[in-house]
Design a protein around this motif. Structure first.
Motif, short mmCIF file in Angstrom:
data_model
loop_
_atom_site.label_atom_id
_atom_site.label_comp_id
_atom_site.label_asym_id
_atom_site.label_seq_id
_atom_site.Cartn_x
_atom_site.Cartn_y
_atom_site.Cartn_z
N MET A 1 -10.81 -0.82 -1.36
CA MET A 1 -9.73 -0.79 -0.41
C MET A 1 -10.13 -0.40 0.71
O MET A 1 -9.49 -0.59 1.91
N ASP B 1 0.50 -1.35 0.98
CA ASP B 1 -0.48 -1.47 0.02
C ASP B 1 -0.55 -0.28 -0.78
O ASP B 1 -1.69 0.12 -1.21
N ALA C 1 3.73 2.89 3.09
CA ALA C 1 2.42 1.77 3.17
C ALA C 1 2.77 0.43 2.25
O ALA C 1 3.22 0.56 1.24
N GLU D 1 -8.05 2.89 9.13
CA GLU D 1 -6.80 3.56 9.29
C GLU D 1 -7.39 5.10 9.86
O GLU D 1 -8.48 5.39 9.52
N SER E 1 -2.70 -5.19 2.02
CA SER E 1 -3.38 -4.38 3.37
C SER E 1 -3.21 -5.10 4.53
O SER E 1 -3.73 -6.05 4.80
N LYS F 1 -1.33 6.11 0.89
CA LYS F 1 -1.84 4.88 0.42
C LYS F 1 -1.79 4.88 -0.89
O LYS F 1 -1.97 3.70 -1.54
N TRP G 1 -8.54 0.04 4.30
CA TRP G 1 -8.38 1.51 4.57
C TRP G 1 -9.27 2.54 5.58
O TRP G 1 -8.97 3.29 6.39
N GLY H 1 -9.77 -3.61 1.76
CA GLY H 1 -8.49 -3.62 1.80
C GLY H 1 -8.16 -4.53 0.62
O GLY H 1 -8.52 -5.34 0.28
#
Lengths: 427, 427
Positions: free
Chosen positions: A115, A215, A213, A130, A123, A182, A127, A119
Motif C-alpha cells: 500500500m 482506500d 479515505a 501522502e 488508492s 488509511k 500511501w 497503493g
C-alpha cells in the motif's frame, strides 16, 4: 468480579500499613524461592507442539490432488486443498484465499508495504506519497501490529477496545473526515490481549461506516479464529460478506495461520480478501516470490484432512491450555478478588489474559515480578510506542510454561500487584 | 564455433533459396510430429527432485544442536548449523549469514524495498525520497531481477555481460558520477542466462570502484554457486572480503538458496553481508516476521550433514543434467555449426544455454517453435522491460524435460533458427 472483602482504596491508613507489611513479607518469601519463570510470550507449550508431531514425517505423497509436484516451483496462491480448509475455518469462499508461507505477520507486512509503495485498487496514489498516513489502533492491542506501523512511519491514533470489539463511535469519528486515516488493525476473535470478540453488529458498522479515505483498509488479523477455550466455539463475523453488502468489498483483508495450531514458525499462513484485493496481492507477490512452500502446505493437508480435522485438533489444544487459563483466574482471584486494585479478563479463547492493575503501578508490578524471577511482557507493550498512558495494563501469556509454573508464577504476580498498589496507596 | 560449411550470410541467392526450401520442408515435418515440449523455465526435473526425497521424512529430531525446539517461534537469523553450511559453500563466515525461508528472491525483494522505504546504513535518505533510483543491469540477465525493479519504479541502465562478468569499464562509467545509480544485480557464478563467471579480477574492480552514491549496493545473487556441470568446480570470487579490503564493506549483499539443490520452492535460502548490513537486515526483518521455518532448516541440515554433503549431492545433479546440456550443444551444432547465423554458450555450470540467433529473428524463432509445439522463454525476457534491442537472444532451459525431449526439442529449435534466418536473408 466478586467482592468478598473491602476494597483497599477505602481502607484506613492503619489497615493499609498492616497489609503493606504482610505483602512485603510475602514478596520477600517469593523472592527467596528463586523462581525463573516466563509469561512473556504467546507461545505454544511443547505438549501443544507434540500434538502435531506427525508432521515431522509428512507428507507421504509429493503430489497435490491435481497431480502437481509440490516439490517444484509454482502455484503462487497455494494448494487448492489447503485454501479450502482455511476457507471453511474462516467462513469465506476458497477462491478468495491465498495460502502462503509460515507467517501471517509477513503477509500483513507485505500488504502494508505494498500500500505504501504501490497503493491499492482504490488508492488515489501510493500511501508513501501522502503527507501523512494514520492507522486506528484499538488498545490494548497486539504489540507487533504497532511496532510494524512505527517502523514504516505510519502514525497511530487509538480507540478503546471493548468486550465486543473496538469502540465503534470513536472509530467513526476518526475516519469520517480525515483522509489520512488509511486503515485499522483488528483481531476480531479472542483479541490479543483482551480476548474481545467483534460481534456481527460491530463488524457491520465497521464495514459500512463512511471513511474519508477511499482506500481505507481493515486488517482483520484472525489469528485465534479457532482457538476456543470453552464449548462456546464462537464464529467470527463475516467480514468479507458484510463489507461487500455495504459496498466496500475491498475494505477488509483477513489473515490467519496455523502458527498456534501446528508448529509456531513452521506452519502455514493465509490471506482472504475480495477478488480485486486478492488479484492485487498476487500481482505484487509475483514480483517478490516464485511460490509458497507447497510441501509444507501438503504436509498440513495430510495432517488434518479437512477443516473438521483442524477443529478436532483445536479441542486437544484446549484440553492442554484451558487449565492454565483457569490457574490464572484462580491465582489472581485468590489474592486480589474484592481489593479493588485489579481487574482481569476471563477469555473464552485466544492466548492471553488481560490484567489491569491500579493506575500507575503496571511498570512497578513488572519490576517486582522480574526481581522475583517472573518475566512478564514489558509494561506498555500493548500500546503504540510501548506507552500505556495509565500505566496499568499487563498482558499475561500462560500457554508456554507447564501448569505448575503458571500456578506458581501467577500467585507471585498477585503478590506483586498487591504490593505495588499498597506502595502507591501509602506513598 | 567450428566452421565446416560456408556461412549463410555469404551464400548466393540461389543457395539461399534452396536452403530455404529445405528448411521449410524440415519445419513442416517438425510440425507434423505434433510435439508438446517446454524449455521455458529453469526448473529441476523430477529425477533431480527425487535426489532429495529423503527430506519428506525428515527431520527425525525437533531440536537443533543447542537444544532449541525448532517447532516453536524465534531465531530470526536461522539455525547456526545451517548458517555454517551456507557459509562454507559461499566462502564467508557463518556470523555474516542469515538463513531464511524458501526464497532468496524474497530476501532480495526485502532488501530492495527496505532500501526504498528506510534506506540502508550508508543512505543519506530512503531511496523512495530520491527523485530517481537507477540500477545497473548486465544483459542478458535474469528476468525476475528486472521485473522486480520495474515493479518498484527503479530505472534500469544496461551494460553488456561478458564471459568474465559485466563489462567493468561500462559499469564504472555509469556509477562514477551519477548518485542516482544506487545498485546493480549480479549473478556471479554461472550467470542466468549466459553462464558467465565473475572472475576475482572483475569482482575486485566492482568492489573497489568509486561510486557517486554512498549507499551503492551490489546484489550478489549466487543462485548457482555449487551448480557445476564439469569437474571444474569454480569457486566464486570472495565478494565480501574484496569489498571489505576496498573500504566498501556494505557494498555487496549475497544471496543463495537450495531451490535447485533440494526442492524448488520448498528449500531454504540465505543472505550474507557485512555485520552492519546484516544487523540492518535483521532489524527490519524483526518488524516483518517472527522467524524462519526452522523445521525445514533442520530438515536440510539432517539431509546434508555439512557442506561436503551438499557438494556430493550436487554431483548427483550434474550426472542427471550434464547430458541434457550436451544434447543442446549437439543439436545446435549438428544443424547450425558454421552457418554464421547463431552462437551459443557452452556453460560449465548453472541452468541455461544462451543462444544468440541472427539479429532481428529471435521473436520469429520463438514463434516458429511455438507453432511446432516447442515452448521457449519469450523473446527479450533476459532484458529490462522484456525488450531485446537486437531481437537476437533466446534463453534455453534444458533441465526440466527428460533427455529425449531435450534432444527432440533442440533439433526442432535448430530448424526454427535456420528457417527464421533464411526468411530474413531472402526477404
Amino acid at each position: 468480579m466478586t467482592s468478598s472483602i473491602a476494597p483497599l482504596t477505602t481502607a484506613s491508613p492503619e489497615e493499609l500499613a498492616e497489609r503493606l507489611a504482610a505483602a512485603t513479607r510475602d514478596y520477600a518469601a517469593l523472592q527467596a524461592t528463586g523462581l525463573k519463570l516466563d509469561l512473556t510470550r504467546g507461545k505454544p507449550g511443547s505438549d501443544q507442539l507434540d500434538l502435531s508431531s506427525e508432521l515431522l514425517g509428512l507428507p507421504t505423497s509429493y503430489k497435490d490432488r491435481n497431480g502437481v509436484d509440490v516439490r517444484n516451483y509454482g502455484g503462487l496462491d497455494g494448494l487448492p486443498e489447503l485454501r479450502e480448509i482455511f476457507a471453511d475455518l474462516l467462513g469465506v469462499d476458497a477462491d478468495k484465499v491465498v495460502a502462503g508461507g509460515n507467517s501471517s505477520l509477513s503477509m500483513m507486512y507485505q500488504v502494508v508495504t505494498w500500500m505504501l509503495l504501490k497503493g491499492g485498487p482504490d488508492s488515489p496514489r501510493p500511501w508513501s506519497e501522502e503527507p501523512t498516513v494514520k492507522f486506528v489502533c484499538a488498545v490494548p492491542g497486539y504489540d507487533r501490529h504497532f511496532t510494524m506501523l512505527a517502523e514504516l512511519g505510519i502514525e497511530m491514533v487509538t480507540v478503546p477496545m471493548r468486550e465486543n470489539g473496538p469502540d465503534v463511535e470513536a472509530v467513526k469519528a476518526l475516519v469520517a473526515d480525515d483522509p489520512t486515516v488509511k486503515g485499522m488493525w483488528l483481531v476480531p476473535t479472542y483479541a490479543n490481549p483482551t480476548g474481545s470478540v467483534v460481534t456481527t453488529e460491530v463488524a457491520t458498522e465497521l464495514m459500512a461506516m463512511p471513511t474519508a479515505a477511499p482506500d481505507f483498509r481493515i486488517l482483520w488479523d484472525n489469528a485465534y479464529a479457532v482457538h476456543h477455550l470453552t464449548d462456546d466455539e464462537t464464529l467470527s463475523a463475516d467480514a468479507l460478506g458484510l463489507a461487500s453488502e455495504a459496498g466496500h468489498p475491498n475494505r477488509p483483508i483477513m489473515f490467519a495461520s496455523t502458527s498456534k495450531i501446528t508448529f509456531a514458525g513452521a506452519g502455514v499462513a493465509c490471506l482472504a480478501a475480495s477478488q480485486e484485493n486478492r488479484d492485487w496481492y498476487l500481482q505484487r507477490l509475483g514480483f517478490a516470490a516464485i511460490g509458497p512452500d507447497k510441501v509444507n502446505q501438503l504436509r498440513h493437508v495430510e495432517l488434518f484432512g479437512d477443516a473438521d480435522g483442524v477443529r478436532a485438533h483445536m479441542r486437544k489444544h484446549r484440553a492442554l491450555i484451558a487449565p492454565k487459563f483457569q490457574a490464572v483466574q484462580d491465582a489472581l482471584g485468590a489474592r486480589l478478588d474484592g481489593l479493588g486494585i485489579a481487574r482481569w479478563s476471563k477469555p473464552i479463547g485466544g492466548y492471553f489474559v488481560d490484567l489491569d492493575v491500579l493506575d500507575g503501578t503496571a511498570a512497578r508490578v513488572i519490576e517486582l515480578a522480574k526481581d522475583a524471577g517472573i518475566a512478564l511482557t514489558p509494561a506498555g507493550s500493548a500500546f503504540p510506542h510501548g506507552k500505556d498512558p495509565d500505566d496499568r495494563n499487563i498482558r499475561i501469556a500462560p500457554t508456554y510454561p507447564p501448569l505448575a509454573d503458571v500456578e506458581t508464577a501467577m500467585a507471585g504476580v498477585a503478590v506483586c500487584v498487591e504490593l505495588a498498589a499498597l506502595e502507591k496507596l501509602t506513598a
